[in-house]
Design a protein around this motif. Structure first.
Motif, PDB file in Angstrom:
ATOM      1  N   UNK A   3       0.829  -1.210   0.000  1.00  0.00           N
ATOM      2  CA  UNK A   3       0.000   0.000   0.000  1.00  0.00           C
ATOM      3  C   UNK A   3       0.867   1.266   0.000  1.00  0.00           C
ATOM      4  N   UNK A   4       2.054   1.186   0.579  1.00  0.00           N
ATOM      5  CA  UNK A   4       2.950   2.348   0.611  1.00  0.00           C
ATOM      6  C   UNK A   4       3.440   2.712  -0.796  1.00  0.00           C
ATOM      7  N   UNK A   5       3.363   1.778  -1.735  1.00  0.00           N
ATOM      8  CA  UNK A   5       3.759   2.047  -3.115  1.00  0.00           C
ATOM      9  C   UNK A   5       2.685   2.832  -3.860  1.00  0.00           C
ATOM     10  N   UNK A   6       1.485   2.804  -3.359  1.00  0.00           N
ATOM     11  CA  UNK A   6       0.352   3.492  -3.979  1.00  0.00           C
ATOM     12  C   UNK A   6      -0.929   2.829  -3.527  1.00  0.00           C
ATOM     13  N   UNK A   7      -1.960   3.615  -3.292  1.00  0.00           N
ATOM     14  CA  UNK A   7      -3.206   3.039  -2.788  1.00  0.00           C
ATOM     15  C   UNK A   7      -3.845   2.075  -3.780  1.00  0.00           C
ATOM     16  N   UNK A   8      -4.478   1.052  -3.251  1.00  0.00           N
ATOM     17  CA  UNK A   8      -5.117   0.024  -4.072  1.00  0.00           C
ATOM     18  C   UNK A   8      -6.631   0.205  -4.131  1.00  0.00           C
ATOM     19  N   UNK A   9      -7.108   1.372  -3.746  1.00  0.00           N
ATOM     20  CA  UNK A   9      -8.512   1.714  -3.917  1.00  0.00           C
ATOM     21  C   UNK A   9      -8.729   2.059  -5.377  1.00  0.00           C
ATOM     22  N   UNK A  10      -9.480   1.221  -6.100  1.00  0.00           N
ATOM     23  CA  UNK A  10      -9.596   1.359  -7.551  1.00  0.00           C
ATOM     24  C   UNK A  10     -10.773   2.214  -7.993  1.00  0.00           C
ATOM     25  N   UNK A  11     -11.604   2.646  -7.061  1.00  0.00           N
ATOM     26  CA  UNK A  11     -12.726   3.501  -7.396  1.00  0.00           C
ATOM     27  C   UNK A  11     -14.059   2.810  -7.233  1.00  0.00           C
ATOM     28  N   UNK A  12     -15.119   3.616  -7.176  1.00  0.00           N
ATOM     29  CA  UNK A  12     -16.496   3.133  -7.049  1.00  0.00           C
ATOM     30  C   UNK A  12     -16.711   2.297  -5.791  1.00  0.00           C
ATOM     31  N   UNK A  13     -15.969   2.633  -4.721  1.00  0.00           N
ATOM     32  CA  UNK A  13     -16.147   1.933  -3.453  1.00  0.00           C
ATOM     33  C   UNK A  13     -15.427   0.617  -3.337  1.00  0.00           C
ATOM     34  N   UNK A  14     -14.501   0.338  -4.265  1.00  0.00           N
ATOM     35  CA  UNK A  14     -13.814  -0.955  -4.307  1.00  0.00           C
ATOM     36  C   UNK A  14     -12.314  -0.775  -4.052  1.00  0.00           C
ATOM     37  N   UNK A  15     -11.749  -1.667  -3.248  1.00  0.00           N
ATOM     38  CA  UNK A  15     -10.301  -1.708  -3.020  1.00  0.00           C
ATOM     39  C   UNK A  15      -9.810  -3.132  -3.257  1.00  0.00           C
ATOM     40  N   UNK A  16      -8.611  -3.231  -3.846  1.00  0.00           N
ATOM     41  CA  UNK A  16      -8.007  -4.534  -4.145  1.00  0.00           C
ATOM     42  C   UNK A  16      -6.602  -4.609  -3.562  1.00  0.00           C
ATOM     43  N   UNK A  17      -6.478  -4.581  -2.240  1.00  0.00           N
ATOM     44  CA  UNK A  17      -5.142  -4.706  -1.659  1.00  0.00           C
ATOM     45  C   UNK A  17      -4.555  -6.080  -1.983  1.00  0.00           C
TER      46      UNK A  17
END
Length: 154
Positions: A51-65
């Motif tokens: 996550x420190x490399x860049x957020x994994x929140x892809x939009x529209x209420x969705x995150x893919x860590x």
């Protein structure tokens, strides 16, 4: 690659108490520990490092860590539906309530990418996400997720 291969029923949860992104990462790590015996401290560290490399929140209420874990032998998934969306520093700045985490072996190049593509493609479908949000029961969520390929293939 399909959700049946990525996910077990024990790796799906509905959570009402996540108050921050960091707390959510701990919840994901605890879920990975209980479902797959991935040590929680190692899982949370790997998730936070990615996550420190860049957020994994892809939009529209969705995150893919996602994270790489040395001791596992296949790509594994964990799904959380949040009753109350949280800030996840997503690309569209919208809060997140659907979270699908992937844990991959260190050397899983193509398999990790295939799993990430599958999850991303599936969760880009607004109707599919609405169906997930409307069913806050882990067993129902598991069924919706694992039946998604057979519906798409038909």
């Amino acid at each position: 690659m399909n959700f049946m291969k990525l996910l077990t029923p024990g790796a799906v949860r509905v959570i009402s108490t996540a108050s921050s992104k960091k707390r959510l990462m701990h919840d994901l790590a605890d879920l990975a520990d209980s479902a797959y015996r991935i040590p929680a401290p190692q899982a949370v560290e790997a998730l936070m490092e990615r996550e420190s490399l860049g957020p994994t929140g892809v939009g529209h209420g969705v995150a893919l860590p996602h994270a790489r874990i040395g001791e596992i032998e296949e790509v594994l998934g964990a799904f959380i539906l949040l009753e109350k969306p949280i800030d996840f520093e997503a690309v569209d700045r919208q809060p997140v309530d659907i979270v699908f985490a992937l844990f991959a072996p260190e050397e899983a190049g193509v398999e990790h990418l295939k799993a990430l593509a599958l999850v991303s493609r599936t969760l880009r479908d607004a109707n599919f996400c609405a169906k997930l949000r409307a069913n806050p029961d882990p067993a129902t969520l598991y069924t919706i997720l694992t039946e998604s390929q057979s519906v798409q293939a038909a």
